[in-house]
Design a protein around this motif. Structure first.
Motif, PDB file in Angstrom:
ATOM      1  N   THR A 386     -35.169  35.814 -22.957  1.00 18.29           N
ATOM      2  CA  THR A 386     -34.906  36.058 -24.375  1.00 18.29           C
ATOM      3  C   THR A 386     -33.433  35.865 -24.697  1.00 18.29           C
ATOM      4  N   ALA A 387     -32.563  36.378 -23.827  1.00 19.46           N
ATOM      5  CA  ALA A 387     -31.122  36.240 -24.051  1.00 19.46           C
ATOM      6  C   ALA A 387     -30.669  34.794 -23.874  1.00 19.46           C
ATOM      7  N   SER A 395     -26.011  43.362 -29.098  1.00 13.70           N
ATOM      8  CA  SER A 395     -26.504  44.289 -30.121  1.00 13.70           C
ATOM      9  C   SER A 395     -27.835  43.829 -30.695  1.00 13.70           C
ATOM     10  N   GLU A 396     -28.036  42.527 -30.801  1.00 20.68           N
ATOM     11  CA  GLU A 396     -29.282  42.005 -31.365  1.00 20.68           C
ATOM     12  C   GLU A 396     -30.434  42.130 -30.385  1.00 20.68           C
ATOM     13  N   ARG A 423     -32.507  43.029 -36.203  1.00 23.80           N
ATOM     14  CA  ARG A 423     -31.503  43.630 -37.076  1.00 23.80           C
ATOM     15  C   ARG A 423     -30.152  43.019 -36.747  1.00 23.80           C
ATOM     16  N   LEU A 424     -29.432  42.603 -37.774  1.00 22.68           N
ATOM     17  CA  LEU A 424     -28.079  42.072 -37.622  1.00 22.68           C
ATOM     18  C   LEU A 424     -27.096  43.228 -37.745  1.00 22.68           C
ATOM     19  N   VAL A 425     -26.281  43.428 -36.718  1.00 21.50           N
ATOM     20  CA  VAL A 425     -25.343  44.552 -36.678  1.00 21.50           C
ATOM     21  C   VAL A 425     -23.917  44.094 -36.943  1.00 21.50           C
ATOM     22  N   TRP A 437     -35.135  35.970 -36.220  1.00 20.57           N
ATOM     23  CA  TRP A 437     -34.715  34.856 -35.382  1.00 20.57           C
ATOM     24  C   TRP A 437     -35.873  33.888 -35.246  1.00 20.57           C
ATOM     25  N   VAL A 438     -35.607  32.610 -35.464  1.00 22.01           N
ATOM     26  CA  VAL A 438     -36.579  31.573 -35.142  1.00 22.01           C
ATOM     27  C   VAL A 438     -36.328  31.182 -33.690  1.00 22.01           C
TER      28      VAL A 438
END
Length: 725
Positions: A386-387, A395-396, A423-425, A437-438
């Motif tokens: 995923t990363a 954070s995301e 969530r955008l931090v 996120w796409v």
């Protein structure tokens, strides 16, 4: 704090704090969860753990502010007033402060300031000061110098800390100046501003380069790591998921079973006889559970026995010690006959090894605890993918929740797009903002598997811990310790760092530098690039816009580097080939002339790469990098791909339709030779194959000849001698 400080006017000390009697959260506009009240300003311990909007990067420690750590009581009041003013810059009294910060600081940022205030104030107390009016510049310099060194460790020399780590310290010392008109109990003397109002960055000597300094994950680590994680998710994952479902179902059945008593002995003896008749091994515990039992009770013939799994067959729960004692002789006798074996996956399905596709059992027999442990390491693989394949920040990743996957969307022409809610931090108000996120299918599949394995309720964090370097190290050790790496034919993952930040940087550089390549086996960078672009287009202010900007910055740097290299090659007599070669050499000749003209006035310019980059920047902006050529897209009307597509006014070339052997804006360089040579060799194999039809061979001949012609042109251009002035 980066603003330049001015010398403040003489502060008038207030008789009482402007925040006296107020609720901290109400003044700061911080939302609370139902039932939470928030601290009062006068309290020396502010518990903000009831904040409703706290994102997952915020730790529990950061929400409990203990002002009693400041020795001087009057300075506790100063710290409270300044921190609350930073939380509430729109408060009427704060607005009256001419120098006060005007943007809201988050509770997390303010907590870091509190830690600096505690260190600064207590250092001043140790120096014998009782009022901030006694602070001098010499004290500030001495404090900074003392804190510039690492904490003493016995047997190790102290090291000087990086300037960047000192910036927050200087900011905390300086920020008190901004609120001299607000503080009621103490403050710096009239006319005093630490370091004469210089910015914290200039005080500590941080050199801002403007470029991203995060290093990418080394390819020697990235490639085996991604190959391993893809295998764990796609091949091992479905099997461990099925086994975990079985373990959970059995655990659910155990809940209602009665405890084993002497009345259940006949049923238990019947189970023992069934095992004997079948000749099956007794169920064994996992290694870690066996070790705990031996450490607690010592070794005996039944140390390996999983009593619970045996009693379950008799529809009985936990056995009493007396029942175990009665059954022990018969079980010891049976153990000598049939031995022990872990009860799950005794007949495992076969899977193909990663290295040679040989079919092998996917696992050796497992105990229930082994299944849980294996699942936890597959979840690490899900996190790594995923990363690495999305570009999400730390954070995301923390904000990904169970149930975050959105339904796949079909797109015209075939294919699907996958989305993750998050969530955008970064750069948002405290708590962040909803975002999406796409992502590519591999990421969607990894998140789906993690949801299955973790079985968390919707809304809970899917990955509560995203310390990738630590978790990858644990994954590597587990693969070696269990022998699974050898069983599955996986590559060795070398030791080294692999943080979420490094993963993001690696992906950005890979997309920028190898847009048509592969990040790992079967993972096309083009697919990730398209997903990122679509995510940005759908939500222009979202996380993927920031990631897209990072990619574009890396692309610009890469294009300039390639253009400079092409220029240096021409200077060295290694000319480009292809239809656009003459135009490129002419453009470079103008740059070379400008460089020499500048060198007449300043000889250092001739060897200054930055000056050369500036001269080539316009040319570099036209460069579009292909796998087999460079496209210098200066004039859309001359682009062969646009003429063929009937879109001569387009602003970008159509790389998929590029015919670089004919396009007047395409060039071939030595770095492209291998691509064309491999193309010629591949086509030759088909031409020489008896299985290929004669008509197809005739069609392939021009392709082979074209590839060979390009290789010959590159070789000829590389040996051309260029005259020098």
């Amino acid at each position: 704090m980066s603003q330049q400080l001015s010398v403040p006017v003489r502060p008038r000390r207030r008789t009482a704090s402007v925040f006296a009697g107020g609720n901290v959260c109400r003044i700061a506009g911080l939302k609370l969860t139902p039932g939470a009240t928030g601290p009062l300003f006068e309290q020396d311990r502010w518990d903000l753990s009831g904040l409703a909007d706290a994102h997952r990067m915020v730790t529990g420690t950061e929400l409990v502010w203990d002002f009693t750590e400041i020795i001087n009581p009057s300075w506790r009041m100063v710290a409270k007033e300044v921190l609350l003013a930073m939380l509430a810059p729109d408060h009427e009294a704060v607005l009256e402060c001419a120098l006060a910060l005007r943007s809201v600081r988050s509770p997390r940022t303010c907590y870091r300031y509190l830690r600096q205030f505690i260190e600064w104030f207590n250092w001043l107390t140790g120096e014998g000061l009782v009022t901030l009016e006694e602070v001098t510049q010499e004290m500030c310099k001495r404090y900074l110098e003392e804190r510039h060194w690492s904490v003493p460790v016995p047997g190790e020399p102290r090291r000087r800390l990086e300037p960047g780590t000192m910036r927050e310290l200087v900011s905390a010392v300086q920020v008190l100046t901004l609120y001299g008109e607000l503080t009621s109990s103490d403050g710096y003397r009239t006319g005093f501003a630490p370091w004469s109002g210089k910015t914290a960055t200039s005080v500590v000597g941080v050199k801002t380069t403007g470029s991203n300094r995060t290093p990418p994950v080394p390819d020697a680590i990235l490639q085996p790591l991604l190959a391993t994680c893809l295998y764990l998710v796609d091949v091992v994952g479905p099997h461990i998921a099925d086994l975990l479902d079985q373990v959970r179902a059995e655990a659910a059945e155990d809940v209602g079973l009665p405890g084993g008593t002497l009345a259940h002995l006949p049923a238990l003896r019947q189970v023992i006889e069934e095992v004997r008749a079948a000749g099956e091994p007794l169920p064994a515990l996992a290694d870690n559970q066996t070790t705990k039992r031996v450490n607690r009770h010592g070794t005996d013939p039944l140390s390996l026995l999983a009593w619970g799994r045996l009693s379950r067959r008799a529809k009985v729960g936990r056995l009493s010690p007396e029942v175990c004692t009665r059954l022990a002789p018969a079980l010891a006798e049976l153990a000598a006959e049939v031995g022990f074996q872990r009860p799950l996956a005794r007949k495992p399905a076969s899977i193909a090894r990663a290295d040679n596709a040989e079919l092998v059992p996917w696992t050796s027999p497992l105990a229930a605890e082994d299944v849980n442990i294996t699942a936890s390491y597959v979840v690490i693989a899900c996190l790594v993918l995923t990363a690495a394949l999305s570009g999400m920040r730390h954070s995301e990743l923390l904000e990904i929740e169970a149930g975050c996957r959105r339904p796949a969307r079909e797109i015209p022409g075939g294919g699907r797009r996958f989305r993750l809610a998050g969530r955008l931090v970064k750069g948002q108000t405290f708590g962040g903002a909803p975002d999406e996120w796409v992502v590519i299918e591999e990421v969607d599949r990894a998140v789906a598997l993690a949801e299955h394995l973790l079985n968390r309720p919707d809304g809970e964090a899917l990955f509560p811990t995203v310390d990738l370097s630590t978790r990858v190290k644990a994954l590597r050790r587990w693969l070696e310790r269990t022998g699974n790496r050898e069983r599955w034919g996986l590559p060795v993952i070398p030791p080294g760092p692999a943080s979420a930040r490094m993963m993001r940087r690696t992906l950005a550089l890979a997309i920028a530098q190898r847009p048509g390549g592969l990040l790992a086996a079967k993972v096309a960078l083009k697919h990730i690039s398209v997903a990122t672009t679509e995510g940005y287009a759908a939500r222009p202010g979202g996380s993927q816009r920031l990631f897209q900007a990072e990619i574009e910055e890396a692309e610009e740097v890469h294009r300039i580097a390639l253009t400079v290299q092409a220029f240096r090659d021409v200077q060295a007599g290694i000319l480009p080939a292809g239809p656009g070669a003459r135009g490129l050499v002419e453009a470079f000749s103008h740059v070379d002339a400008a460089l020499k003209d500048a060198a007449r006035t300043d000889p250092k310019v001739l060897h200054d790469d930055r000056h050369l980059e500036n001269l080539l920047r316009k040319q570099a902006k036209t460069l579009h990098v292909g796998s087999a050529n460079y496209c210098w897209f200066r004039d859309p009307s001359k682009a062969l791909c646009l003429r063929m597509a009937g879109t001569p006014q387009a602003t970008k070339p159509l790389v998929g339709m590029c015919d670089s052997a004919r396009c007047p804006q395409a060039t071939h360089h030595p770095c492209h030779r291998l691509v064309w040579a491999n193309q010629a060799a591949s086509v030759a194999v088909f031409i020489e194959s008896p299985r290929v039809a004669k008509g197809e061979k005739i069609r392939l001949l021009p392709e082979r000849d074209r590839a060979l012609r390009v290789v010959a042109e590159i070789d000829a251009a590389s040996t051309t001698t260029v005259g020098k002035d």
